[in-house]
Design a protein around this motif. Sequence first.
Motif, short mmCIF file in Angstrom:
data_model
loop_
_atom_site.label_atom_id
_atom_site.label_comp_id
_atom_site.label_asym_id
_atom_site.label_seq_id
_atom_site.Cartn_x
_atom_site.Cartn_y
_atom_site.Cartn_z
N GLN A 29 0.83 -1.20 0.00
CA GLN A 29 0.00 0.00 0.00
C GLN A 29 0.87 1.26 0.00
OE1 GLN A 29 -3.00 -0.14 2.97
NE2 GLN A 29 -3.79 1.88 2.53
N SER A 41 -6.65 1.97 -0.33
CA SER A 41 -6.86 1.23 0.89
C SER A 41 -7.14 -0.22 0.53
CB SER A 41 -8.03 1.81 1.68
OG SER A 41 -8.30 0.99 2.79
N TRP A 43 -7.97 -2.47 2.55
CA TRP A 43 -9.17 -2.88 3.29
C TRP A 43 -10.42 -2.54 2.49
CZ3 TRP A 43 -11.07 -6.07 6.49
CH2 TRP A 43 -12.27 -5.83 7.12
N ASN A 44 -10.48 -1.32 1.88
CA ASN A 44 -11.65 -0.94 1.09
C ASN A 44 -11.80 -1.83 -0.14
OD1 ASN A 44 -12.39 1.06 2.83
ND2 ASN A 44 -11.37 2.69 1.70
N LYS A 47 -13.16 -5.12 1.11
CA LYS A 47 -14.58 -5.02 1.45
C LYS A 47 -15.44 -4.96 0.20
CE LYS A 47 -14.89 -1.46 4.08
NZ LYS A 47 -15.28 -0.40 5.00
N ARG A 48 -15.01 -4.20 -0.81
CA ARG A 48 -15.79 -4.08 -2.04
C ARG A 48 -15.91 -5.45 -2.72
NH1 ARG A 48 -13.32 0.30 -4.33
NH2 ARG A 48 -11.79 -1.03 -5.31
#
Length: 60
Positions: A29, A41, A43-44, A47-48
Amino acid sequence: MEKYLDALGCLMIMISQLVRVFAIAVAVQGTVYQLSGRKISIWNIYKRNMLKGVSKEWTE
């Protein structure tokens, strides 16, 4: 007693693997941020993709 030591060793190996994966994710990252100048991100993104998978299961 030997079972407990085996369990403790297994737990420590698992924690070290998780720390290693987290460190690699942070390094990737940071590198992408430096190269592109955009903040991403992981994490984003995760999640997506998870939400896409969940919505596909619900629509089928």
